[in-house]
Design a protein around this motif. Sequence first.
Motif, PDB file in Angstrom:
ATOM      1  N   TYR A  35       0.849  -1.181   0.000  1.00 23.37           N
ATOM      2  CA  TYR A  35       0.000   0.000   0.000  1.00 23.37           C
ATOM      3  C   TYR A  35       0.896   1.247   0.000  1.00 23.37           C
ATOM      4  O   TYR A  35       2.017   1.222   0.495  1.00 23.37           O
ATOM      5  N   ARG A  36       0.352   2.324  -0.498  1.00 21.38           N
ATOM      6  CA  ARG A  36       0.978   3.624  -0.303  1.00 21.38           C
ATOM      7  C   ARG A  36       0.012   4.505   0.481  1.00 21.38           C
ATOM      8  O   ARG A  36      -1.217   4.399   0.333  1.00 21.38           O
ATOM      9  N   GLN A  37       0.588   5.330   1.333  1.00 22.40           N
ATOM     10  CA  GLN A  37      -0.213   6.209   2.178  1.00 22.40           C
ATOM     11  C   GLN A  37       0.147   7.650   1.890  1.00 22.40           C
ATOM     12  O   GLN A  37       1.302   8.057   2.065  1.00 22.40           O
ATOM     13  N   ASP A  38      -0.829   8.405   1.470  1.00 15.95           N
ATOM     14  CA  ASP A  38      -0.653   9.820   1.182  1.00 15.95           C
ATOM     15  C   ASP A  38      -1.625  10.629   2.029  1.00 15.95           C
ATOM     16  O   ASP A  38      -2.735  10.154   2.329  1.00 15.95           O
ATOM     17  N   PRO A  39      -1.239  11.839   2.421  1.00 17.85           N
ATOM     18  CA  PRO A  39      -2.096  12.650   3.297  1.00 17.85           C
ATOM     19  C   PRO A  39      -3.501  12.811   2.728  1.00 17.85           C
ATOM     20  O   PRO A  39      -3.673  13.159   1.567  1.00 17.85           O
ATOM     21  N   GLY A  40      -4.508  12.557   3.571  1.00 17.06           N
ATOM     22  CA  GLY A  40      -5.894  12.748   3.168  1.00 17.06           C
ATOM     23  C   GLY A  40      -6.451  11.699   2.227  1.00 17.06           C
ATOM     24  O   GLY A  40      -7.583  11.834   1.763  1.00 17.06           O
ATOM     25  N   MET A  41      -5.647  10.645   1.950  1.00 18.77           N
ATOM     26  CA  MET A  41      -6.120   9.642   0.989  1.00 18.77           C
ATOM     27  C   MET A  41      -6.135   8.234   1.548  1.00 18.77           C
ATOM     28  O   MET A  41      -6.390   7.278   0.829  1.00 18.77           O
ATOM     29  N   GLY A  42      -5.846   8.075   2.795  1.00 24.51           N
ATOM     30  CA  GLY A  42      -5.843   6.735   3.368  1.00 24.51           C
ATOM     31  C   GLY A  42      -4.750   5.878   2.771  1.00 24.51           C
ATOM     32  O   GLY A  42      -3.710   6.380   2.334  1.00 24.51           O
ATOM     33  N   LEU A  43      -4.983   4.591   2.722  1.00 22.54           N
ATOM     34  CA  LEU A  43      -4.034   3.640   2.133  1.00 22.54           C
ATOM     35  C   LEU A  43      -4.619   3.116   0.828  1.00 22.54           C
ATOM     36  O   LEU A  43      -5.788   2.716   0.776  1.00 22.54           O
ATOM     37  N   ARG A  44      -3.787   3.094  -0.191  1.00 23.00           N
ATOM     38  CA  ARG A  44      -4.235   2.607  -1.484  1.00 23.00           C
ATOM     39  C   ARG A  44      -3.390   1.406  -1.898  1.00 23.00           C
ATOM     40  O   ARG A  44      -2.163   1.432  -1.809  1.00 23.00           O
ATOM     41  N   LEU A  45      -4.078   0.373  -2.378  1.00 24.98           N
ATOM     42  CA  LEU A  45      -3.424  -0.881  -2.724  1.00 24.98           C
ATOM     43  C   LEU A  45      -2.665  -0.751  -4.042  1.00 24.98           C
ATOM     44  O   LEU A  45      -3.224  -0.334  -5.060  1.00 24.98           O
ATOM     45  N   ILE A  46      -1.390  -1.140  -4.036  1.00 25.46           N
ATOM     46  CA  ILE A  46      -0.554  -1.050  -5.237  1.00 25.46           C
ATOM     47  C   ILE A  46      -0.544  -2.392  -5.972  1.00 25.46           C
ATOM     48  O   ILE A  46      -0.924  -2.493  -7.140  1.00 25.46           O
ATOM     49  N   HIS A  47      -0.055  -3.415  -5.307  1.00 24.03           N
ATOM     50  CA  HIS A  47      -0.016  -4.781  -5.830  1.00 24.03           C
ATOM     51  C   HIS A  47      -0.259  -5.747  -4.690  1.00 24.03           C
ATOM     52  O   HIS A  47      -0.024  -5.407  -3.525  1.00 24.03           O
ATOM     53  N   TYR A  48      -0.693  -6.951  -5.022  1.00 22.72           N
ATOM     54  CA  TYR A  48      -0.850  -7.958  -3.998  1.00 22.72           C
ATOM     55  C   TYR A  48      -0.519  -9.331  -4.569  1.00 22.72           C
ATOM     56  O   TYR A  48      -0.422  -9.514  -5.788  1.00 22.72           O
ATOM     57  N   SER A  49      -0.338 -10.283  -3.648  1.00 25.71           N
ATOM     58  CA  SER A  49       0.004 -11.652  -4.031  1.00 25.71           C
ATOM     59  C   SER A  49      -0.747 -12.625  -3.125  1.00 25.71           C
ATOM     60  O   SER A  49      -0.775 -12.442  -1.908  1.00 25.71           O
ATOM     61  N   VAL A  50      -1.335 -13.647  -3.739  1.00 24.94           N
ATOM     62  CA  VAL A  50      -2.082 -14.637  -2.954  1.00 24.94           C
ATOM     63  C   VAL A  50      -1.257 -15.897  -2.694  1.00 24.94           C
ATOM     64  O   VAL A  50      -1.759 -16.867  -2.123  1.00 24.94           O
TER      65      VAL A  50
ATOM     66  N   ALA B 104     -10.182   7.757   4.383  1.00 27.37           N
ATOM     67  CA  ALA B 104      -9.058   8.693   4.378  1.00 27.37           C
ATOM     68  C   ALA B 104      -8.407   8.859   5.749  1.00 27.37           C
ATOM     69  O   ALA B 104      -7.321   9.425   5.849  1.00 27.37           O
ATOM     70  N   GLY B 105      -9.066   8.376   6.797  1.00 28.90           N
ATOM     71  CA  GLY B 105      -8.473   8.442   8.128  1.00 28.90           C
ATOM     72  C   GLY B 105      -9.030   9.568   8.988  1.00 28.90           C
ATOM     73  O   GLY B 105      -9.474  10.606   8.478  1.00 28.90           O
ATOM     74  N   THR B 106      -9.026   9.348  10.300  1.00 28.31           N
ATOM     75  CA  THR B 106      -9.443  10.350  11.275  1.00 28.31           C
ATOM     76  C   THR B 106      -8.345  10.499  12.312  1.00 28.31           C
ATOM     77  O   THR B 106      -7.950   9.501  12.937  1.00 28.31           O
ATOM     78  N   THR B 107      -7.854  11.711  12.481  1.00 30.19           N
ATOM     79  CA  THR B 107      -6.847  11.966  13.505  1.00 30.19           C
ATOM     80  C   THR B 107      -7.562  12.308  14.802  1.00 30.19           C
ATOM     81  O   THR B 107      -8.256  13.327  14.889  1.00 30.19           O
TER      82      THR B 107
END
Lengths: 115, 112
Positions: A35-50, B104-107
């Motif tokens: 995942y990547r985490q950017d301000p105000g965007m939560g966590l977004r899935l990039i790649h995964y493996s099962v 997006a998250g809550t602080t």
Amino acid sequence: NAGVTQTPKFQVLKTGQSMTLQCAQDMNHEYMSWYRQDPGMGLRLIHYSVGAGITDQGEVPNGYNVSRSTTEDFPLRLLSAAPSQTSVYFCASSYGGTGVSYEQYFGPGTRLTVT
Amino acid sequence: GENVEQHPSTLSVQEGDSAVIKCTYSDSASNYFPWYKQELGKGPQLIIDIRSNVGEKKDQRIAVTLNKTAKHFSLHITETQPEDSAVYFCAATTHNDYKLSFGAGTTVTVRA
């Protein structure tokens, strides 16, 4: 158990450089993800493996490659770094299982800056 | 794909008061809703989860409620303590446990 480990903890790259973010888990989990985490965007899935030898794209895969040659390791490769890839990257793992949801365990993260 | 919205983005509460965070999701097929807590400089950690066949779940001072009809779920923290200060994320998954969609998250800041 060490759980999920990630290296490096911090990294600064110049635009166009390539690098590999390392992720390893010692819990014998089948499922791993990035995942990547950017301000105000939560966590977004990039790649995964099962499982070993199986990978698939997530929500934001462009500019990243992955491979899964062993159950333990799941490296993330940046082919040609861009400033838009400045972010905090998290690796996660879980037991997986179709139709059943298991807790995902997250690593401590890698903070990447691309200049 | 699934779209998860989370409110508020920041929440400041007095120690001992309750905190409530709300999330809505778009895909009615979603069936698993975990909540993660992220402390500064660390990765997210699961604190509680709920499945679509349950309306409410409680674990000590933390509870989660789910309204499938309205497609929203909430996290309730009672008797807040300074160690509850962190970023909280809700998530939902549609097909299986592989593709979590995060809010997006809550602080949350707990004032002493």
